[in-house]
Design a protein around this motif. Structure first.
Motif, PDB file in Angstrom:
ATOM      1  N   ASN A  10       0.833  -1.193   0.000  1.00 54.18           N
ATOM      2  CA  ASN A  10       0.000   0.000   0.000  1.00 54.18           C
ATOM      3  C   ASN A  10       0.879   1.259   0.000  1.00 54.18           C
ATOM      4  OD1 ASN A  10       0.877   0.319   2.736  1.00 54.18           O
ATOM      5  ND2 ASN A  10      -0.759  -1.070   3.379  1.00 54.18           N
ATOM      6  N   TYR A  11       0.234   2.407   0.003  1.00 58.03           N
ATOM      7  CA  TYR A  11       0.985   3.666  -0.087  1.00 58.03           C
ATOM      8  C   TYR A  11       1.943   3.851   1.086  1.00 58.03           C
ATOM      9  CZ  TYR A  11       2.106   8.574  -0.725  1.00 58.03           C
ATOM     10  OH  TYR A  11       2.802   9.746  -0.902  1.00 58.03           O
ATOM     11  N   PHE A  38       2.308   3.454  -8.429  1.00 58.24           N
ATOM     12  CA  PHE A  38       0.853   3.628  -8.432  1.00 58.24           C
ATOM     13  C   PHE A  38       0.384   4.126  -9.798  1.00 58.24           C
ATOM     14  CE2 PHE A  38       2.140   4.002  -3.966  1.00 58.24           C
ATOM     15  CZ  PHE A  38       1.394   2.954  -3.442  1.00 58.24           C
ATOM     16  N   TRP A  42      -2.428  -0.329 -11.195  1.00 65.85           N
ATOM     17  CA  TRP A  42      -2.089  -0.812  -9.854  1.00 65.85           C
ATOM     18  C   TRP A  42      -3.255  -1.525  -9.175  1.00 65.85           C
ATOM     19  CZ3 TRP A  42       1.824  -1.889  -6.762  1.00 65.85           C
ATOM     20  CH2 TRP A  42       1.596  -1.995  -5.396  1.00 65.85           C
ATOM     21  N   GLU A  43      -4.431  -0.930  -9.194  1.00 65.52           N
ATOM     22  CA  GLU A  43      -5.568  -1.473  -8.452  1.00 65.52           C
ATOM     23  C   GLU A  43      -5.969  -2.861  -8.949  1.00 65.52           C
ATOM     24  OE1 GLU A  43      -7.050  -0.539  -5.711  1.00 65.52           O
ATOM     25  OE2 GLU A  43      -5.657   1.150  -5.560  1.00 65.52           O
ATOM     26  N   ARG A  50       1.761  -7.206  -8.040  1.00 67.31           N
ATOM     27  CA  ARG A  50       2.237  -6.000  -7.342  1.00 67.31           C
ATOM     28  C   ARG A  50       3.682  -6.178  -6.895  1.00 67.31           C
ATOM     29  NH1 ARG A  50      -2.714  -3.355  -3.696  1.00 67.31           N
ATOM     30  NH2 ARG A  50      -4.100  -2.996  -5.468  1.00 67.31           N
TER      31      ARG A  50
END
Length: 362
Positions: A10-11, A38, A42-43, A50
């Motif tokens: 995640n970020y 990102f 990415w999603e 990833r």
């Protein structure tokens, strides 16, 4: 709702990685790295996608000199918690960029596995030069750190989940055996689980080899006994007579199933199948029994496939009766989808089917 596994990346994690690299390598472009990570895709990326995407982005922005890049990544390891799945990006970097840098890569994999796991990253090295890599893993099997010892076994499993199949070791697993021999009495449960899983993998293609090992190893050390029992789980589920005999489960006609019944012969997808039964023994002495049930599931195309589930292992005396009430969920899972139609549930004692009932899933 539980967080998706892929959201480990995640970020916050990416920002921390970028910051820690910048602290030790001032030429690292933190903002470009985060922007590259990102992107618009990415999603939709899975966990492994990833992971590999992060690896590639690191490769584009770290020094072109592999040894320099490894030194940078090694220097930030202690800034992150150990034994984290998210840290698998470090051995993945070795997998992608290190195949032509053997010595540096071996040192890196040994280090990185102590913070996450290098079990996937070692496999391309095995494919590239099996003899050399298996010699390295034999050396790791005597390492003082349990994570490195586990890597020696887990990395050469012929059918490691999520990992590439090692076709040569699947065909001929003998190069694995000296590694498992070194680990068969390991004090670490973490290591013993890997040894058992490795042998279980082997048993699917070479059952006689695993049975031979089981007979040689069983009964000499409690840690080894645990490994062998867990390693033979597929053979036991298949009702392999030799495997059952090793653990004292003898073939018998004097065990009877009584009052085997279903609470309902119709259930809907999402409900539980509830069933009960009794076991009675006419054996003249006590006998060990392994109790299982099997379900013949209807599949999407209408064919059926059998799945076996363990209930318990017990000892039953002459003229004694054991009673059981069990339930089994027909809720759809990511690993199993249910379909309507006639199913069958069967009871198995020491690998032998002792009764069955049909039921409808609607």
């Amino acid at each position: 709702m539980a967080e998706a596994l892929k959201d480990l990346y995640n970020y916050n994690l990416i920002s921390k990685i970028a910051n820690e690299i910048t602290n030790v390598y001032s030429n690292f472009n933190r903002d470009t790295f985060i922007e590259k990570i990102f992107d618009e895709k990415w999603e939709d990326k899975t966990l492994k996608e990833r992971m590999r995407h992060i690896t590639i982005c690191l490769g584009e922005l770290l020094p072109s000199n592999y040894e320099e890049s490894i030194e940078i990544l090694s220097s930030i390891l202690n800034k992150f918690p150990t034994n984290q799945l998210s840290s698998i990006i470090y051995p993945d970097f070795v997998e992608v960029y290190g195949l032509e840098h053997w010595d540096q890569s071996m040192e890196a994999l040994e280090l990185f596995t102590q913070h996450s796991t290098s079990e996937f990253a070692v496999r391309p090295f095995i494919v590239q030069d099996q003899e050399r890599m298996m010699a390295q893993m034999l050396k790791w099997s005597t390492h003082h750190n349990e994570h490195v010892r586990r890597l020696a076994s887990e990395g050469c499993r012929p059918k490691l989940p999520w990992g590439m199949v090692l076709k040569n070791l699947k065909l001929d697993p003998t190069p694995i055996l000296s590694i498992l021999e070194n680990l068969k009495e390991d004090e670490s449960l973490y290591v013993r689980k890997s040894v058992a899983n490795n042998l279980n993998d082997i048993s699917k293609d070479h059952p006689n080899l695993v049975l031979k090992i089981a007979k040689e190893w069983y009964g000499k050390n409690p840690n080894t006994n645990w490994i062998i029992k867990h390693a033979c789980r597929t053979l036991l589920k298949k009702g392999n007579i030799e495997a059952l005999t090793i653990f004292g489960f003898q073939t018998t006609n004097a065990i009877n199933i009584e009052n085997f019944q279903l609470q309902s012969d119709k259930i809907e997808i999402g409900e539980d199948l509830n069933f009960s039964f009794k076991i009675h023994s006419d054996e003249p002495t006590s006998i060990k029994i392994r109790i299982e049930f099997a379900i013949d599931y209807v599949k999407a195309k209408g064919n059926r496939t059998k799945k076996i589930f363990k209930i318990s292992e017990n000892t039953i005396e002459k003229d004694k009766t054991l009673s059981y009430n069990k339930s089994h969920s027909f809720k759809n899972l990511s690993t199993r989808k249910h379909y309507p139609g006639q199913h069958t549930i069967s009871l198995l004692i020491n690998g032998a089917e002792c009764g069955s009932c049909d039921f409808i899933v609607e």
